[in-house]
Design a protein around this motif. Structure first.
Motif: not given
Length: 400
Positions: A356-374, A390-396
């Motif tokens: 799991e990843i945490p609650d990101l409701s307060k990560a208001t500046s987050l632009e890139n989140l890479n979760l590939s191969h998780c 958020l510009k990029e979300l990688d869940m490949s």
């Protein structure tokens, strides 16, 4: 006197605007067809004089660098029998820089093969005196403590990093990073290519030598970047509040023993970078059971193959700008919705145990989140849909 003459003037190693103004203040001082060539390390002097035709001299190719070195070392264009491999290694240490090639070649001239082999470790691990003295001039001519500090940051931590990432990490440092990087480029101490900062290997070594000279005790320096020193400081818990950054190359060590309180005295640690070119390889390293502290001022937390299943429970990442935990053993980061208003980049790729990843409701500046191969990740928190930047979300390759 020269107004009606076709003149060629070469001004070499210019470092003073007044000299250029005095010698070539106006083009009408010289006759038609005249040429003035100015050689300098400082581009600002050229622009300030209105010079538009600026040619940046690039480093020589490997073949030309080898030839230049051989002219200095052997008075020939190529190495004699038995010296090709040794000559190639020295050229590599010099980073194709003509100054280094000439100085090292002269220092080895006339010496036998055994002497060359004995000298190679010293050449690899430090600057030759004449080279250091010459390169240090450029550093000392910065005339700004802030620019000097940025130079040391790049040399010890950020060589090869993206320009935007460096600006992002140093944004609240009071170092005027935008101006400082521009000044370093103007003085040829760094280059910006493909949006990346590049510093020549010899200049990088100069920066590291400057930091090493701050104290005989590694834990009293602003940056730690030598693997042996880092292992001692982290293993013996000898770090202090003077340490601002740590950059450890995992490929240089076989094991890493970390004291349970290794970071507690490093209250001002801003940048923790434990990385590997082979970060995707498995490593069997462990943290002490009672390891429970990361400094709250951390802006960069980058740790390839992080061996813990959870970050320290009392860690408050309110100043984090970038967290990168590739191929970690993390099952989760932390509990609850923490203040993450400065966080812009989260890279957890390859963390196959992450559930799991945490609650990101307060990560208001987050632009890139890479979760590939998780591959164990079950779901994302609903808060992600509200991350407007958020510009990029990688869940490949997230099988679940």
């Amino acid at each position: 006197m020269l107004k009606h003459r076709k003149t060629l003037i070469v001004i070499d190693d210019l470092d003073d605007q007044d000299v250029l103004d005095a010698i070539a203040g106006q083009t009408q001082w010289f006759g038609n067809g005249s040429r003035i060539i100015v050689v300098t390390k400082n581009k600002h002097l050229l622009r300030a004089h209105g010079i538009q035709n600026i040619y940046e001299v690039c480093l020589p190719s490997y073949d030309l660098a080898l030839e230049m070195f051989c002219r200095s070392a052997f008075r020939e264009n190529s190495p004699p029998n038995g010296f090709f491999e040794l000559a190639s290694q020295v050229v590599s240490c010099a980073g194709n820089l003509p100054l280094g090639l000439n100085v090292l070649g002269a220092s080895l001239r006339g010496q036998d093969k055994e002497y060359w082999m004995d000298m190679l470790p010293r050449i690899r691990n430090g600057l030759e005196g004449k080279i250091e003295k010459t390169l240090r001039v450029g550093y000392e001519e910065l005339n700004s403590k802030k620019d000097e500090a940025i130079f040391r940051h790049v040399a010890c931590l950020f060589n090869g990093e993206k320009v935007d990432d460096i600006k992002m990490l140093l944004a609240d440092s009071n170092l005027d990073v935008n101006i400082g990087l521009k000044n370093l480029v103007d003085k040829s101490l760094i280059h910006q290519r493909h949006h990346t900062v590049e510093m020549h290997s010899l200049l990088q070594e100069l920066g590291k030598e400057i930091v090493r000279a701050q104290s005989a005790d590694p834990g009293e320096r602003e940056f730690l970047m030598d693997s042996k020193d880092i292992c001692v400081v982290l293993g013996d818990n000898t770090g202090t509040k003077k340490v601002l950054g740590i950059a450890l190359n995992l490929d240089e060590i076989d094991e890493l023993d970390i004291h349970e309180s290794a970071f507690k005295a490093m209250k001002n640690l801003l940048f923790l970078k434990i990385s590997s070119k082979e970060w995707y390889m498995k490593r069997e390293w462990y943290l002490p059971d009672r390891f429970d502290y990361f400094p709250p001022k951390l802006r960069l937390l980058s740790w390839d193959n992080y061996p813990g299943t959870l970050l320290p429970t009392n860690f408050r990442p309110k100043n984090l700008v970038k967290i990168q935990m590739r191929e970690s053993k993390l099952e989760k980061l932390w509990d609850g919705a923490l203040s993450l208003t400065t966080l812009k980049n989260m890279d957890l790729r390859g963390s196959k145990s992450l559930k799991e990843i945490p609650d990101l409701s307060k990560a208001t500046s987050l632009e890139n989140l890479n979760l590939s191969h998780c591959s164990s990740l079950v779901e994302l928190p609903s808060s992600i849909q509200y991350l407007n930047k958020l510009k990029e979300l990688d869940m490949s390759f997230c099988d679940s």
